[in-house]
Enzyme design. Structure first.
Site, PDB file in Angstrom:
ATOM      1  N   SER A 143      37.120  28.335  43.471  1.00 34.98           N
ATOM      2  CA  SER A 143      38.466  27.764  43.644  1.00 34.98           C
ATOM      3  C   SER A 143      38.460  26.884  44.883  1.00 34.98           C
ATOM      4  O   SER A 143      37.640  27.087  45.802  1.00 34.98           O
ATOM      5  CB  SER A 143      39.473  28.904  43.844  1.00 34.98           C
ATOM      6  OG  SER A 143      40.652  28.405  44.442  1.00 34.98           O
ATOM      7  N   TYR A 156      42.112  36.735  47.226  1.00 40.62           N
ATOM      8  CA  TYR A 156      41.642  35.739  46.257  1.00 40.62           C
ATOM      9  C   TYR A 156      40.523  34.881  46.873  1.00 40.62           C
ATOM     10  O   TYR A 156      39.468  34.671  46.261  1.00 40.62           O
ATOM     11  CB  TYR A 156      42.829  34.884  45.836  1.00 40.62           C
ATOM     12  CG  TYR A 156      42.556  33.890  44.738  1.00 40.62           C
ATOM     13  CD1 TYR A 156      42.501  34.290  43.404  1.00 40.62           C
ATOM     14  CD2 TYR A 156      42.364  32.539  45.020  1.00 40.62           C
ATOM     15  CE1 TYR A 156      42.273  33.364  42.384  1.00 40.62           C
ATOM     16  CE2 TYR A 156      42.137  31.614  44.019  1.00 40.62           C
ATOM     17  CZ  TYR A 156      42.086  32.031  42.705  1.00 40.62           C
ATOM     18  OH  TYR A 156      41.858  31.113  41.702  1.00 40.62           O
TER      19      TYR A 156
END
Ligand code: NAI
Length: 253
Positions: A143, A156
């Protein structure tokens, strides 16, 4: 190199997170390129929809209803591929909490799905590819969160940073077998994860789009094309890399 370097006829791909968003778009595109696609996800109805989309395009899909944190079940599903050429480990969850409010169980769950789920997929795929002698390609999902921090993104971001490290490490270890391993680190993509189906989403997307020189947010298909590139012979000399389909925005927060 010929344009048919993108042709995956005769190859088998395994895609986790294939019931929605980026995983679904990736599975559909790999099938359109000619691969038989094994689709794995927790969401059984979503998997059926993906398989129907692949079938409607004339492709072949096999579905596996599973949780990527269940190593044994995932291993069985991967082993069921007669030959495995491509693994796209896309399944993931979002979690947001400030560092000072983050609980152990939040961190454990996000690491389990977003890191260990990818690790298991990579291990099972790489073992099989080495045993079968298929000079395969493994694509992991990181990401833009790995490039900078962002409020609430501790769990995350840590899991995605671990995926990058896994990708780079595995690439060095399986490269001698002709297996390539690369990560995709998308920017803001319109999916269920970013609230595609939620009220107020249009406003958030407009804000995100303004930050991109291209003036829009990403669609799952934008990332699917990056997956296809990394899965195919078009990227035959690319390994250990992080590709960033992000519309020119390093981090959209
Ligand atoms: P999504 O929510 O549309 O799709 C995620 C899929 O993963 C769902 O089908 C879900 O059922 C599946 N899944 C979740 N946990 C699972 C588990 N334990 N076992 C099996 N399947 C499981 O989300 P999206 O946006 O398509 O995300 C896909 C990947 O892309 C994720 O890894 C996400 O972190 C990553 N990503 C997404 C971005 C975005 O802006 N949408 C940006 C950067 C990365």
């Amino acid at each position: 190199m010929a344009v048919d370097a993108y042709d995956l006829t005769g190859r088998t791909a395994f895609v986790t997170g294939a019931a929605s968003g980026i995983g679904r778009a990736g599975a559909v595109l790999l099938a359109r390129a000619g691969a038989t696609v094994h689709c794995a996800d927790l969401d059984a109805p979503g998997l059926d929809e993906t398989a129907a989309l692949i079938g409607a395009g004339g492709g072949t899909a096999v579905t596996h209803h599973l949780d990527v944190t269940d190593r044994a079940r995932l291993g069985q599903a991967v082993m069921s591929c007669e030959q495995l050429h491509i693994m796209a480990a896309v399944a993931g969850i979002m979690h947001s909490s400030p560092v000072l409010e983050t609980r152990d169980e939040d961190l454990d769950r996000v690491l389990d799905v977003n890191f260990k789920g990818v690790l298991y997929a990579c291990q099972e795929a790489a073992r099989l590819m080495v045993a079968q002698g298929t000079r395969g390609s493994i694509v992991t999902m990181a990401s833009g969160a790995v490039d900078t921090g962002g409020p609430g993104l501790l769990c995350y971001g840590v899991a995605k940073a671990a995926v990058v490290q896994l990708t780079r490490t595995l690439a060095t270890e399986v490269g001698p077998h002709g297996i390539r391993v690369n990560a995709v680190a998308p920017g803001w993509i319109r999916t269920a994860m970013t609230g595609r189906h939620e009220a107020g989403q249009a406003r958030t997307e407009a804000l995100m789009a303004r930050r991109s020189p291209l003036g829009r947010v990403g669609e799952p298909e934008d990332v699917a094309h990056t997956i296809l590139y990394l899965a195919s012979d078009a990227s035959a000399f690319v390994t250990g890399q992080i590709l960033r389909p992000n519309g020119g925005v390093a981090m959209p927060w």
